[in-house]
Design a protein around this motif. Structure first.
Motif, short mmCIF file in Angstrom:
data_model
loop_
_atom_site.label_atom_id
_atom_site.label_comp_id
_atom_site.label_asym_id
_atom_site.label_seq_id
_atom_site.Cartn_x
_atom_site.Cartn_y
_atom_site.Cartn_z
N THR A 203 0.86 -1.18 0.00
CA THR A 203 0.00 0.00 0.00
C THR A 203 0.90 1.22 0.00
OG1 THR A 203 -1.62 -1.20 1.35
CG2 THR A 203 -1.88 1.20 1.16
N LEU A 204 0.72 2.08 -0.99
CA LEU A 204 1.52 3.29 -1.07
C LEU A 204 0.82 4.43 -0.33
CD1 LEU A 204 4.26 3.46 -2.63
CD2 LEU A 204 2.84 1.49 -3.18
N VAL A 205 1.62 5.32 0.23
CA VAL A 205 1.11 6.43 1.02
C VAL A 205 1.67 7.73 0.48
CG1 VAL A 205 0.94 7.44 3.33
CG2 VAL A 205 1.02 4.94 3.06
N ALA A 206 0.79 8.66 0.11
CA ALA A 206 1.20 9.98 -0.36
C ALA A 206 1.30 10.92 0.84
CB ALA A 206 0.21 10.53 -1.38
N VAL A 207 2.41 11.64 0.92
CA VAL A 207 2.69 12.54 2.05
C VAL A 207 2.80 13.97 1.53
CG1 VAL A 207 4.32 13.06 3.90
CG2 VAL A 207 3.90 10.68 3.25
N PRO A 208 2.16 14.94 2.17
CA PRO A 208 2.31 16.34 1.73
C PRO A 208 3.76 16.79 1.79
CG PRO A 208 0.49 16.12 3.27
CD PRO A 208 1.23 14.82 3.30
N THR A 258 -3.58 7.07 1.99
CA THR A 258 -3.15 5.72 1.65
C THR A 258 -3.84 5.29 0.37
OG1 THR A 258 -4.89 4.62 2.92
CG2 THR A 258 -2.86 5.16 4.09
N GLY A 259 -3.06 4.74 -0.56
CA GLY A 259 -3.64 4.22 -1.80
C GLY A 259 -4.30 2.88 -1.56
N LEU A 260 -4.70 2.24 -2.63
CA LEU A 260 -5.29 0.90 -2.50
C LEU A 260 -4.20 -0.13 -2.29
CD1 LEU A 260 -7.98 0.98 -5.33
CD2 LEU A 260 -8.22 1.60 -2.93
N SER A 261 -4.54 -1.21 -1.62
CA SER A 261 -3.61 -2.32 -1.44
C SER A 261 -3.61 -3.15 -2.71
CB SER A 261 -4.02 -3.18 -0.24
OG SER A 261 -4.01 -2.40 0.94
N VAL A 262 -2.43 -3.33 -3.30
CA VAL A 262 -2.31 -4.00 -4.59
C VAL A 262 -1.12 -4.94 -4.56
CG1 VAL A 262 -3.35 -2.07 -5.87
CG2 VAL A 262 -0.87 -2.12 -5.50
N ALA A 263 -1.03 -5.77 -5.57
CA ALA A 263 0.16 -6.60 -5.74
C ALA A 263 1.35 -5.68 -6.03
CB ALA A 263 -0.04 -7.57 -6.89
N PRO A 264 2.56 -6.06 -5.63
CA PRO A 264 3.73 -5.19 -5.85
C PRO A 264 3.88 -4.72 -7.29
CG PRO A 264 4.31 -6.98 -4.38
CD PRO A 264 2.92 -7.27 -4.86
N VAL A 265 3.45 -5.52 -8.24
CA VAL A 265 3.59 -5.14 -9.65
C VAL A 265 2.72 -3.93 -9.99
CG1 VAL A 265 1.76 -6.65 -10.51
CG2 VAL A 265 3.72 -6.11 -11.98
N HIS A 266 1.71 -3.63 -9.16
CA HIS A 266 0.82 -2.50 -9.40
C HIS A 266 1.06 -1.36 -8.40
CE1 HIS A 266 -1.26 -4.87 -12.34
NE2 HIS A 266 -1.69 -5.76 -11.44
N ALA A 267 2.24 -1.33 -7.80
CA ALA A 267 2.53 -0.32 -6.78
C ALA A 267 2.38 1.10 -7.33
CB ALA A 267 3.95 -0.52 -6.24
N ALA A 268 2.77 1.32 -8.58
CA ALA A 268 2.67 2.66 -9.17
C ALA A 268 1.22 3.14 -9.21
CB ALA A 268 3.27 2.67 -10.56
N ASP A 269 0.27 2.22 -9.46
CA ASP A 269 -1.14 2.60 -9.47
C ASP A 269 -1.59 3.07 -8.08
OD1 ASP A 269 -1.58 2.07 -12.17
OD2 ASP A 269 -2.04 -0.04 -11.78
N VAL A 291 -5.30 10.60 8.51
CA VAL A 291 -5.01 9.62 7.47
C VAL A 291 -6.29 9.34 6.68
CG1 VAL A 291 -4.12 7.33 6.94
CG2 VAL A 291 -3.24 8.55 8.93
N THR A 292 -6.25 9.58 5.38
CA THR A 292 -7.40 9.33 4.51
C THR A 292 -7.11 8.12 3.65
OG1 THR A 292 -7.92 11.69 4.40
CG2 THR A 292 -8.85 10.29 2.68
N ARG A 293 -8.08 7.23 3.56
CA ARG A 293 -7.90 6.00 2.78
C ARG A 293 -8.63 6.12 1.45
NH1 ARG A 293 -9.05 0.94 6.66
NH2 ARG A 293 -11.19 1.69 6.38
N CYS A 294 -7.91 5.90 0.37
CA CYS A 294 -8.51 5.96 -0.97
C CYS A 294 -9.71 5.02 -1.09
CB CYS A 294 -7.47 5.56 -2.03
SG CYS A 294 -6.49 6.93 -2.63
#
Length: 400
Positions: A203-208, A258-269, A291-294
């Motif tokens: 799960t990727l996390v965007a930080v200001p 927090t982005g969606l939880s995905v397989a590592p191959v889709h981490a960029a998404d 913390v906001t969850r997509c």
């Protein structure tokens, strides 16, 4: 100018001070510690936070133990100092774990020495201390400050992660975010070098940008790039309640997504979705807390992912309504939105809008005359509902 000393050289740089001096000095310690802490908090913004915060509590403990140790060394030069030394090292480790330099801590040491020396200059003549004793006290005090700095630096360096390992992990994060995706073999090989186990999901996390990060609160298995214009984290697996608390503690001043939880191959998404959501949080369209969850706002994210397309849909499906004045337009659109979402009777819609049923009937006739056959077309009705929802979300972000 102070001399640089090695840990353990405290006080021995000068002749022994009169031991009875320690009795008088010990009486001054509570008020002196309070004065030192107040002066440091006033002069250094990082220490000016609420007194219950860990940053200030660590400072308070450090000041009290340092002053106590200084007096104890005068009373008994051979007294054990392990506890005090570990406190100094811990202060240095704390700065490293928080992701800061030692500048603030070193400045605090200097301020502490200045405040302590002002107290000595004030009470020395009152106690009729000789110039020789005053000189010895000055030498001991500034040698002590040097030792504080040396011990803190030792703890700071011990806490810094291996630069080589950190570099491997940064490269691994970049590899996982590559588009098109890197091969599993390449990821696995670099993950082994980086001492990181590749999970089934990430799960990727965007930080200001510019957010303060309490690195000590970050879990050790995270991958991080917090230095660029678009800082981000990679969390192995899903973001559960423990991870949410961790993120809130590690980024206390920033609203992260927090982005969606995905397989590592889709981490960029996952990171792309998180970054698309971050402006919506900053604009006030979404307001979930620190913390906001997509995953809780997928429809909103989809509706607002292409504002230009929403405008085009509005022009095509709401052209007639847009020509009315703002008061008429807002009333008709509110009635239309309620009708589309509830499909209720005139009486039910009137109750929802707090108007008379006859008013609802009039507005619906006006809408039918303005929009024509669109209200009878399922596809057109769906498009109109989508546009109205997107328009409402955008106006919410604008504070309207």
């Amino acid at each position: 100018m102070t001399q640089t000393v090695e840990p353990g050289d405290l006080i021995q740089l000068s002749s022994p001070l009169p031991r009875q001096l320690a009795i008088v000095m010990r009486q001054q310690l509570p008020s002196l510690a309070k004065e030192v802490i107040e002066e440091i908090r006033r002069a250094i913004p990082a220490y000016g936070r609420p007194i219950k915060g860990p940053y200030v509590q660590a400072l308070q403990i450090g000041v009290e133990r340092a002053l106590d140790q200084f007096v104890e060394q005068i009373a008994s030069p051979g007294a054990p100092s392990d506890r005090y030394k570990e406190t100094c090292r811990r202060l240095g480790r704390f700065e490293a774990q928080e992701g800061r330099t030692l500048d603030n801590l070193q400045a605090a040491f200097r301020i502490g020495a200045q405040v302590a020396w002002r107290r000595v200059m004030k009470t020395g003549p009152e106690l009729q201390l000789s110039s020789t004793v005053m000189a010895q006290l000055a030498a001991s005090l500034f040698a002590f400050i040097d030792e504080l700095a040396s011990l803190a630096l030792e703890g700071y360096l011990d806490a810094l992660p291996s630069e080589e390992l950190e570099e491997h992990r940064r490269r691994l994060l970049q590899l996982l975010l590559r588009t098109p995706a890197a091969s599993r073999r390449a990821v696995a090989e670099l993950a082994q070098i980086a001492e990181w186990e590749v999970p089934d999901e990430v799960t990727l996390v965007a930080v200001p940008a510019g957010s303060r990060v309490v690195r000590a609160s970050l879990d050790q298995d995270l991958l991080a790039d917090l230095t660029g214009d678009e800082p981000h984290l990679l969390v192995p697996g899903r973001v559960n309640e423990d991870r949410l608390r961790m993120l809130a503690e590690a980024l206390p001043e920033g609203r992260v997504v927090t982005g969606l939880s995905v397989a590592p191959v889709h981490a960029a998404d996952s990171l792309r979705w998180a970054r698309q959501t971050l402006p919506l949080v900053e604009q006030g369209v979404l307001s979930d807390g620190p913390v906001t969850r997509c995953e809780d706002h997928l429809i909103t994210l989809w509706l607002l992912s292409d504002p230009a397309m929403v405008d085009q849909l509005a022009r095509r499906h709401l052209a007639g309504v847009s020509r009315l004045n703002s008061v008429q337009r807002d009333r008709l659109l509110a009635t239309l939105h309620t009708w589309l979402t509830t499909r209720g009777t005139a009486a039910e819609i009137a109750e929802e809008l707090d108007v008379h049923p006859q008013t609802v009937r009039y507005r619906m006739r006006k809408l039918e005359g303005t929009l024509g056959d669109r209200l009878a077309d399922p596809d057109a009705r769906f498009a109109i509902e989508v546009v109205l929802r997107a328009m409402w979300l955008r106006e919410r972000g604008a504070g309207r």
